[in-house]
Motif scaffolding. Structure first.
Motif, PDB file in Angstrom:
ATOM      1  N   GLU A   1      15.638   7.560   2.886  1.00 58.04           N
ATOM      2  CA  GLU A   1      16.319   6.369   3.389  1.00 58.04           C
ATOM      3  C   GLU A   1      16.795   6.655   4.797  1.00 58.04           C
ATOM      4  N   LEU A   2      16.318   5.867   5.727  1.00 55.44           N
ATOM      5  CA  LEU A   2      16.724   5.996   7.130  1.00 55.44           C
ATOM      6  C   LEU A   2      17.048   4.622   7.688  1.00 55.44           C
ATOM      7  N   THR A   3      18.081   4.570   8.520  1.00 59.31           N
ATOM      8  CA  THR A   3      18.383   3.350   9.253  1.00 59.31           C
ATOM      9  C   THR A   3      18.119   3.618  10.730  1.00 59.31           C
ATOM     10  N   VAL A   4      18.051   2.560  11.499  1.00 54.94           N
ATOM     11  CA  VAL A   4      17.854   2.688  12.936  1.00 54.94           C
ATOM     12  C   VAL A   4      19.047   3.449  13.535  1.00 54.94           C
ATOM     13  N   GLU A   5      20.264   3.105  13.114  1.00 57.88           N
ATOM     14  CA  GLU A   5      21.466   3.793  13.604  1.00 57.88           C
ATOM     15  C   GLU A   5      21.403   5.292  13.346  1.00 57.88           C
ATOM     16  N   THR A   6      20.989   5.672  12.158  1.00 54.22           N
ATOM     17  CA  THR A   6      20.902   7.091  11.806  1.00 54.22           C
ATOM     18  C   THR A   6      19.968   7.823  12.762  1.00 54.22           C
ATOM     19  N   ILE A   7      18.807   7.247  13.009  1.00 54.16           N
ATOM     20  CA  ILE A   7      17.823   7.891  13.882  1.00 54.16           C
ATOM     21  C   ILE A   7      18.382   8.082  15.291  1.00 54.16           C
ATOM     22  N   PHE A   8      18.986   7.053  15.858  1.00 48.42           N
ATOM     23  CA  PHE A   8      19.455   7.173  17.234  1.00 48.42           C
ATOM     24  C   PHE A   8      20.771   7.938  17.341  1.00 48.42           C
TER      25      PHE A   8
END
Length: 186
Positions: free
Chosen positions: A173-180
């Motif tokens: 599970e990944l969100t855009v916020e997590t990645i950046f």
């Protein structure tokens, strides 16, 4: 005046050329050298490979590779991250991984660098989609967004706390916020 028209290079011509650093790619009949990765790009690329492999490689579901040349569909491209389902990874009889991947990735990830054309990078992901890739991502660090490319070349934009689509079978599970957020070391 007699001018010679130089024929366009073929994929076979391109594959005979010496490797360049950064890598060169052959797509739509053109040879294009990739941009030299910088801090944000390298950070995102490394984190993506690590996070995906901590789940998918350990369970022998899939494997993420950084900067792996893939030759398929009349092109030779080097996505920033490619993910191959375990059963599609080319292995030698000895059990070692093959050096040449002459197949499309199952998941292709590109990270937009400041000097790159979004259109050219997106065209690589669309080439992958047309040739069997199940999922493509185009990460835009400046916009903190991810474009996802699905079969049939359907494109969706993801931002913020939105859950990102992951290759089926990978429990991640990944969100855009997590990645950046990976770009901040404070």
């Amino acid at each position: 005046m007699n001018t010679l028209i130089k024929p366009k290079p073929t994929l076979e011509d391109f594959l005979k050329l010496p490797e360049t650093k950064p890598a060169s790619e052959f797509i739509n009949g053109q040879i294009i050298q990739k941009s030299m990765p910088q801090g944000e790009h390298s950070t995102l690329q490394g984190e993506l490979c690590t996070v995906i492999n901590q789940i998918a490689k350990v369970q022998k579901i899939a494997c993420a590779f950084p900067e792996l040349r893939c030759t398929f569909g009349g092109a030779g491209i080097v996505p920033d991250v490619t993910v191959f389902r375990w059963e599609r990874i080319p292995f030698l009889r000895s059990g070692r991984i093959a050096n040449r991947f002459e197949i499309h990735p199952d998941w292709s990830i590109e990270i937009l660098s400041p000097e790159q054309s979004q259109t050219k990078v997106l065209s690589k992901l669309l080439h992958c989609s047309r040739n069997g890739t199940e999922l493509g991502w185009l990460l835009d660090p400046e916009e903190e967004s991810v474009l996802a490319i699905f079969p049939g070349q359907k494109v969706e934009l993801y931002t913020g706390a939105t859950q990102l689509p992951i290759l089926k079978g990978i429990e991640l599970e990944l969100t855009v916020e997590t990645i950046f957020r990976w770009l901040s070391f404070s």
